[in-house]
Design an enzyme around this catalytic site. Structure first.
Site, mmCIF file in Angstrom:
data_model
loop_
_atom_site.group_PDB
_atom_site.id
_atom_site.type_symbol
_atom_site.label_atom_id
_atom_site.label_comp_id
_atom_site.label_asym_id
_atom_site.label_seq_id
_atom_site.Cartn_x
_atom_site.Cartn_y
_atom_site.Cartn_z
ATOM 1 N N CYS A 58 -3.071 9.708 5.710
ATOM 2 C CA CYS A 58 -1.994 9.496 6.682
ATOM 3 C C CYS A 58 -2.519 9.668 8.105
ATOM 4 O O CYS A 58 -2.136 8.922 9.010
ATOM 5 C CB CYS A 58 -0.853 10.480 6.444
ATOM 6 S SG CYS A 58 -0.050 10.270 4.855
ATOM 7 N N CYS A 105 0.813 -1.216 0.000
ATOM 8 C CA CYS A 105 0.000 0.000 0.000
ATOM 9 C C CYS A 105 0.846 1.265 0.000
ATOM 10 O O CYS A 105 0.337 2.348 -0.239
ATOM 11 C CB CYS A 105 -0.901 0.038 1.225
ATOM 12 S SG CYS A 105 -2.231 -1.151 1.130
#
Ligand SMILES: Cc1ncc(COP(=O)(O)O)c(C=O)c1O
Lengths: 280, 393
Positions: free
Chosen positions: A105, A35
């Site tokens: 994030c 990922c």
């Protein structure tokens, strides 16, 4: 070139609490090499069940490292019940904001925390109970629903920015669209628009809400920077505050303390709030 | 802070000689080259000289040079202009590793109902020419294959490809934006029908390009307008930039040897030292057939954007094929097409040199890169896992 805040740069260049705790009470791992980012969070509790120590290891871009570092600073000293309430937005806010494309994030930080708490409590990872919507990045409907709710997302692009879902082959876009529609319908039913809520405050309620907001949204962020703030008085829409300690909140971001407090209070209490600094 | 610029495949410094050559055309020499009077005529003459320099650099005839606004326009004009000339043919062949200036035109053509074949590459980024042979049909209107890859520097065997394509009588275009100035090009001895170059990759400014069109090639103009460029590209010529590109091509021809000796030696030195000092590092792409200035390396278990920003903090300017740098979520289509494993694809860095780079600059990079990778590996959860798996953790 990304427009990162000074705070993101600082936490990227000088990440806090890097490492792995030996024999931790809780471990949370999310993401993968495939990922492009991954986070391993470990924590230890003290005798009062507060997070005594927390460390992270992150593979990822600058904002992934900064978000992980920020997360550890935010939750240090919290009880697990408090930590559970930390959202991805808290992480992004702590950093003075993230580029929208990088919001995933902050979501990764929140997910790792969730996983670590679940691990501590002996719960099995929740991921298995839900359907994988995005096969490229292994994102479940649960994660998408949560991101839409917490961040008030409206488009597939936004969902991709926040969760990565849909960022690969794109086949799941119709599914994501359906989820957004469903969740937004639910949200509308549940919550009458906040604006209305804001207007109906009595004086007493207003002061209480200001206090709550300061305690929940503002003071923890200042404390993380070694500062503090006291509420001195509330006169109508004017909020008088005093700074204490080493308070240099985001000195280089162009975002003054007054503006920060004001933005937050306007968001949570009332649009006409004005903040004034007084000497303690 | 000192700046070490090693991102020359992204863009290059305008050579001082080029700038100097351009300046008068922003001030006193502002005539329109199409004008009848002497004032425009003198500009026309200088523009012809520039065209001759570009032609000389490419081994072409000046009449085969069409100035465009950039490499992207050259690619678009070549592809769309050719397909427009063969309206009955509905098949187009290219590769999976093209620059978006070609790649996204393919996606567009796919949506317009064209059948598009994208040739695959192997782990080293090389084509299988049998796949090309098999892909060609009666219906094929054009083959467009890049000369050299912008990310890895891998050079395709363009003349061999051209022979296969020309044998079937199909037009052949190549995007030579990265090849020009780095390896010799000679259209006199070539099978290429059309070739794109871009000024800003060879020390001319951004915003000027060339499409070489071999005499006798069927072509419909992409930019429809006036009679400029022999009716192949409308629009008053960008005179100062054309003059600049002429000068840049003259210099590029002069510096071609240096590119393949001194610059190549610097690149090889950088590569050797990086591989020596940093474990778990791999070079992406065919190391034999590669541009002399390009080095694409992957550092396992770390992410490219983080590396770039730490380098940037020290004044070192490079680029990355990692996902995070582009805002997309997947690593570069080139590395994915090559099947670079995920452990490495996210941690790729491209260093691309020019004649302006020095050995001192390479030493500066070699000094600062290892601690950067170590720092990020110390933060990465996978590095320790890897060491443990090797019995070293
Ligand atoms: C291989 C290749 N083709 C085309 C282009 C586009 O050139 P320009 O930026 O002049 O449009 C580039 C530059 O990035 C390139 O590397």
């Amino acid at each position: 070139m990304w427009d990162y805040t000074e705070k993101v740069k600082d936490h990227f260049l000088n990440p806090r609490n890097v490492g792995e705790i030996e024999n931790p009470d809780g471990v949370g791992e999310v993401g993968s090499l495939a990922c492009g980012d991954a986070l391993r969070l470990t924590f230890k509790l003290d005798e009062n069940k507060r997070i005594k120590d927390v460390k992270f290891k992150t593979f990822g871009c600058a904002s992934a490292i900064a978000s992980s570092s920020a997360l550890t600073e935010i939750i240090k000293g919290m009880t697990l019940e408090e930590a559970e309430k930390v959202t991805n937005k808290d992480i992004a806010d702590y950093l003075g904001g993230l580029p929208e494309e990088k919001m995933h994030c902050s979501v990764m930080g929140r997910e790792a925390l969730e996983a670590a708490i679940a691990h501590y409590r002996g719960q099995k990872p929740v991921k298995e109970d839900f359907e994988i919507v995005c096969k490229c990045f292994g994102v479940t409907d649960r994660e998408i629903i949560k991101a839409v709710r917490e961040n008030d997302l409206k488009t597939v692009d936004q969902v991709t920015y926040y969760t990565k879902a849909g960022g690969g082959c794109g086949q799941c876009h119709p599914k994501i669209e359906a989820i957004i529609e469903k969740v937004r319908k639910e949200m509308e039913k549940e919550a009458p628009p906040r604006k209305l809520e804001k207007k109906r405050l009595t004086n007493l309620q207003r002061i209480k809400l200001i206090e709550e907001t300061l305690g929940r949204e503002i003071i923890p962020a200042l404390k993380a920077d070694g500062g503090d703030l006291d509420l001195i008085d509330v006169e109508g829409n004017k909020v008088l505050v005093a700074l204490r300690g080493k308070c240099s909140f985001c000195p280089s971001s162009g975002f003054t303390l007054k503006q920060y407090v004001e933005t937050k209070l306007r968001e949570f209490v009332s649009d006409d709030i004005e903040v004034e600094e007084v000497r303690p | 802070m000192k700046t070490v610029y090693v991102d020359n495949n992204a863009t290059t410094k305008v050579a001082p000689e080029v700038l100097e050559a351009m300046l008068p055309y922003f001030s006193e020499l502002y005539g329109n080259p199409s004008s009848m009077h002497f004032f425009g005529g003198q500009v026309q003459k200088k523009m012809d000289e520039a065209r001759a320099k570009v032609a000389d650099f490419l081994g072409a005839d000046p009449s085969e040079i069409v100035f465009t606004s950039c490499g992207t326009e050259s690619d678009n004009a070549a592809i769309l202009g050719t397909l427009d000339s063969y309206p009955e043919k509905r098949h187009f062949i290219t590769t999976r590793v093209e620059h978006p200036a070609v790649g996204n035109v393919c996606s567009y053509l796919g949506r317009k109902g064209y059948r598009v074949t994208e040739l695959s590459v192997d782990r080293e980024g090389r084509l299988d020419l049998d796949e090309l042979r098999e892909a060609i049909t009666e219906d094929t209107a054009l083959v467009s294959i890049m000369y050299a890859n912008n990310e890895t520097g891998v050079i395709f065997p363009i003349e061999e490809i051209g022979e296969i394509v020309k044998e079937k009588g199909i037009p052949f275009h190549t995007d030579a934006v990265q090849a020009a100035g780095k390896i010799p090009l000679n259209m006199k001895k070539s099978t290429v029908d059309m070739l794109s170059i871009s000024g800003h990759k060879l020390h001319a400014p951004k915003g000027i390009g060339v499409l070489y069109i071999r005499k006798g090639t069927r072509f419909s103009p992409f930019m429809i307008g006036g009679h400029q460029e022999r009716g192949r590209r409308g629009g008053t010529e960008n005179v100062p930039y054309i003059i600049g590109l002429g000068k840049a091509c003259e210099l590029a021809k002069m510096h071609l040897d240096e590119e393949n000796t001194r610059v190549k030696a610097l690149r090889d030195y950088l590569e050797e030292k990086i591989l020596e000092k940093i474990p778990n590092t791999l070079v992406n792409g065919d190391r034999v057939n590669r541009l002399p200035n390009t080095l694409s390396v992957s550092f396992e278990y770390v992410e490219g954007e983080s590396i770039l920003l730490l380098l940037s903090d020290l004044g070192i300017c490079a680029s990355s094929g990692s996902a995070c740098t582009s805002g997309s979520l997947e690593p570069s289509h080139v590395l994915r097409a090559m099947g670079v494993p995920f452990t490495a694809a996210h941690g790729s860095i491209r260093f691309s040199l020019s004649i302006y780079n020095t050995k001192e600059e390479m030493d500066y990079i070699i000094e600062h890169l290892p601690p950067i990778i170590q720092k990020l590996r110390d933060i990465s959860p996978f590095w320790k896992d890897y060491l443990r798996s090797q019995g070293r953790g």
